[in-house]
Motif scaffolding. Sequence first.
Motif, PDB file in Angstrom:
ATOM      1  N   LEU A 112      56.141  36.267  29.958  1.00 54.50           N
ATOM      2  CA  LEU A 112      56.303  36.146  28.503  1.00 54.50           C
ATOM      3  C   LEU A 112      54.960  36.049  27.794  1.00 54.50           C
ATOM      4  CD1 LEU A 112      59.377  33.838  27.744  1.00 54.50           C
ATOM      5  CD2 LEU A 112      58.999  36.182  26.981  1.00 54.50           C
ATOM      6  N   ARG A 113      54.034  35.284  28.371  1.00 54.02           N
ATOM      7  CA  ARG A 113      52.728  35.118  27.725  1.00 54.02           C
ATOM      8  C   ARG A 113      51.914  36.401  27.748  1.00 54.02           C
ATOM      9  NH1 ARG A 113      49.935  29.893  30.230  1.00 54.02           N
ATOM     10  NH2 ARG A 113      50.559  30.984  32.129  1.00 54.02           N
ATOM     11  N   GLU A 114      52.273  37.313  28.656  1.00 55.86           N
ATOM     12  CA  GLU A 114      51.535  38.573  28.775  1.00 55.86           C
ATOM     13  C   GLU A 114      52.215  39.711  28.027  1.00 55.86           C
ATOM     14  OE1 GLU A 114      48.751  38.042  30.164  1.00 55.86           O
ATOM     15  OE2 GLU A 114      49.345  36.069  30.918  1.00 55.86           O
ATOM     16  N   ARG A 115      53.204  39.417  27.209  1.00 57.74           N
ATOM     17  CA  ARG A 115      54.004  40.431  26.525  1.00 57.74           C
ATOM     18  C   ARG A 115      53.148  41.485  25.819  1.00 57.74           C
ATOM     19  NH1 ARG A 115      59.292  40.485  24.014  1.00 57.74           N
ATOM     20  NH2 ARG A 115      59.326  41.840  22.181  1.00 57.74           N
ATOM     21  N   ASP A 116      52.079  41.067  25.159  1.00 57.44           N
ATOM     22  CA  ASP A 116      51.249  41.999  24.387  1.00 57.44           C
ATOM     23  C   ASP A 116      49.941  42.363  25.093  1.00 57.44           C
ATOM     24  OD1 ASP A 116      53.098  42.046  22.236  1.00 57.44           O
ATOM     25  OD2 ASP A 116      52.326  40.108  21.553  1.00 57.44           O
ATOM     26  N   SER A 117      49.814  41.967  26.360  1.00 62.25           N
ATOM     27  CA  SER A 117      48.586  42.258  27.111  1.00 62.25           C
ATOM     28  C   SER A 117      48.564  43.711  27.572  1.00 62.25           C
ATOM     29  CB  SER A 117      48.476  41.332  28.332  1.00 62.25           C
ATOM     30  OG  SER A 117      48.409  39.982  27.936  1.00 62.25           O
ATOM     31  N   ILE A 118      47.346  44.259  27.712  1.00 60.07           N
ATOM     32  CA  ILE A 118      47.172  45.607  28.241  1.00 60.07           C
ATOM     33  C   ILE A 118      47.308  45.543  29.767  1.00 60.07           C
ATOM     34  CG2 ILE A 118      45.637  47.592  28.419  1.00 60.07           C
ATOM     35  CD1 ILE A 118      46.618  47.040  25.591  1.00 60.07           C
ATOM     36  N   ARG A 165      51.171  52.750  33.703  1.00 57.91           N
ATOM     37  CA  ARG A 165      50.163  53.320  32.795  1.00 57.91           C
ATOM     38  C   ARG A 165      49.256  52.194  32.324  1.00 57.91           C
ATOM     39  NH1 ARG A 165      53.780  57.311  29.020  1.00 57.91           N
ATOM     40  NH2 ARG A 165      54.768  55.319  28.545  1.00 57.91           N
ATOM     41  N   MET A 166      47.991  52.272  32.705  1.00 55.88           N
ATOM     42  CA  MET A 166      47.054  51.175  32.513  1.00 55.88           C
ATOM     43  C   MET A 166      46.772  50.848  31.046  1.00 55.88           C
ATOM     44  SD  MET A 166      46.279  49.962  35.500  1.00 55.88           S
ATOM     45  CE  MET A 166      47.951  50.291  36.048  1.00 55.88           C
ATOM     46  N   GLU A 167      46.919  51.830  30.164  1.00 53.70           N
ATOM     47  CA  GLU A 167      46.551  51.612  28.761  1.00 53.70           C
ATOM     48  C   GLU A 167      47.701  51.066  27.918  1.00 53.70           C
ATOM     49  OE1 GLU A 167      43.452  51.802  27.903  1.00 53.70           O
ATOM     50  OE2 GLU A 167      42.939  52.516  29.920  1.00 53.70           O
ATOM     51  N   ASP A 168      48.902  51.037  28.469  1.00 54.34           N
ATOM     52  CA  ASP A 168      50.059  50.511  27.731  1.00 54.34           C
ATOM     53  C   ASP A 168      50.053  48.992  27.744  1.00 54.34           C
ATOM     54  OD1 ASP A 168      50.936  52.990  27.118  1.00 54.34           O
ATOM     55  OD2 ASP A 168      52.655  53.003  28.491  1.00 54.34           O
ATOM     56  N   THR A 169      50.788  48.398  26.818  1.00 54.73           N
ATOM     57  CA  THR A 169      51.015  46.956  26.858  1.00 54.73           C
ATOM     58  C   THR A 169      52.179  46.669  27.802  1.00 54.73           C
ATOM     59  OG1 THR A 169      52.612  46.941  25.043  1.00 54.73           O
ATOM     60  CG2 THR A 169      50.278  46.699  24.463  1.00 54.73           C
ATOM     61  N   VAL A 170      52.311  45.401  28.174  1.00 59.06           N
ATOM     62  CA  VAL A 170      53.433  44.993  29.021  1.00 59.06           C
ATOM     63  C   VAL A 170      54.754  45.299  28.324  1.00 59.06           C
ATOM     64  CG1 VAL A 170      54.627  42.975  29.971  1.00 59.06           C
ATOM     65  CG2 VAL A 170      52.144  43.222  30.270  1.00 59.06           C
ATOM     66  N   TYR A 171      54.821  44.969  27.026  1.00 60.58           N
ATOM     67  CA  TYR A 171      56.061  45.203  26.290  1.00 60.58           C
ATOM     68  C   TYR A 171      56.387  46.700  26.219  1.00 60.58           C
ATOM     69  CZ  TYR A 171      59.360  45.894  22.543  1.00 60.58           C
ATOM     70  OH  TYR A 171      60.448  46.306  21.812  1.00 60.58           O
ATOM     71  N   ALA A 172      55.386  47.528  25.915  1.00 49.95           N
ATOM     72  CA  ALA A 172      55.621  48.967  25.814  1.00 49.95           C
ATOM     73  C   ALA A 172      56.096  49.538  27.146  1.00 49.95           C
ATOM     74  CB  ALA A 172      54.356  49.671  25.355  1.00 49.95           C
TER      75      ALA A 172
END
Length: 505
Positions: free
Chosen positions: A361-367, A321-328
């Motif tokens: 890890l650095r992309e944890r909060d990225s879309i 899902r493109m709109e989610d964050t990596v963590y989500a």
Amino acid sequence: MSKTESWTDIVTDQLAIVLFVPSKQQIKQFALKEDNLIGRMSSDVSPDIPIDSPVISRKHGHIYLQDDYYFYEDLSSTNGTYIDGILYGRESEDGKYKNLLKIGDVLRIDHCDLENPHPDAAILVAVHATGHELVNKYIALGKCRSLMIGRSVGDIQLDNSAISEQHAVFTWNENDRWQVSDCDSTNGVFINNIRINSPTALKPLDVIRIADYVFIYTADKLHYFCSAKSGKQLVIKIEERSVRKLLKKQILLQDINLSISEGEMVMILGGSGAGKTTFVNAVMGYEKAKGSIEHDNIDIYKEYGKVRSNMGFVPQQDLLRMEDTVYATLSNAAEMKMDSKATRQEREQRIDHVLNSLGLLRERDSIVKKLSGGQRKRLSIAVELVSDPGLFFLDEPDSGLDGIMAKSLMEQLRTIADEGKIVMVITHAPDRVSHLFDKVIVLAKGEKDNIGHLAFFGSVSAAMDFFETTSLEGVIKKINRVDEGGDGLSDYYIDKYSAYEKGNI
């Protein structure tokens, strides 16, 4: 004293190197390529096995594959290399002598006073290339004066049939030194790959082997790991995989029998229409074939619901899902795929472990839609990896990635396999990463019967010898049809492999 016969008679290309540096207090494993430089990292040298130590030369030695055997050669280093206690390099006469590297061999790089080793000395042990338990375990010696090792009794109990009930004992002797004795065990005790026949005093950084366990002695600890191949296997027996078209039976695959060990990374190659995806779907149980697929003695077809959670599959197309964050994305995957009894803390720990393992890890909060192609593919892998499956299948994970990104991705898959998983990969760019794979499966579509058959299963180097070519792309060319730019030799190699399996060639 005599050399071991159970380890050192194995000299095929199925080797890996385990590295221990006492100052770092950790054990690392390195998969071997055809040529592997050992040395100290510097601005102009990037070793395949880097050791951050002043006793290591920038280009210290190299391990290389020649005629399916690995050899070690010291590159005239400053401190030389001790192999099973014998010095090579430095000022020794055998400085450039190539040494056949055998399973169980111990390489030590140190300064000249071995009784007082340098804190950054290095121990390298040659082990089987698959299935190692490389968790850094140790036992503190402290004030104890005796330590028993056995199968079901003693201070260290090792559940291994090769271990005797009372196998070995470590004791503090009258000279204020630790010594090890063999308790009349069946399989013996080895120090620096030499079998002992009487109580033997230990020197710092001695390597003790007891059955499939390796112990490294330091002043106050015994570090140890298991070097044995895991008993868990994926056993594939496909009599045929067929479909119905216009009320007629069409056979897609036929007579494919092979076994893959835990910890192995296997490449799936095939000519056009040979049935690579059909084969993977059959092995996973998505599309059952006539035959049986067993993992760890569990029939996947009969107990699919039980084993489904132990399999991960990454298709060519990223299903994110493109709109989610990596963590989500990973949090949702963890909730769906992990055991329902897992706590929130356990899910969080698993997510962090997977993010770290795959460099996200650095992309944890990225879309997700803002990730690069390589990062998105790693996230797709992470979604499947979060449940910690034992079987991992990937369909062209390197498709669309440039050479550097593809190589990095495959190296991460190699690390996943080294954790004890079976990793199977379909790829159309095999040669740039062939050194990372333990085995290769070659499927070919018969010209006579239009059915996919097993044309080879074995190591990469053995495959190229079998197909009489110098590359894996050359293998594909041999079995592709002439009108597809190939040599049209699929039937020849299908028959050749059938004879090869029966021992007729």
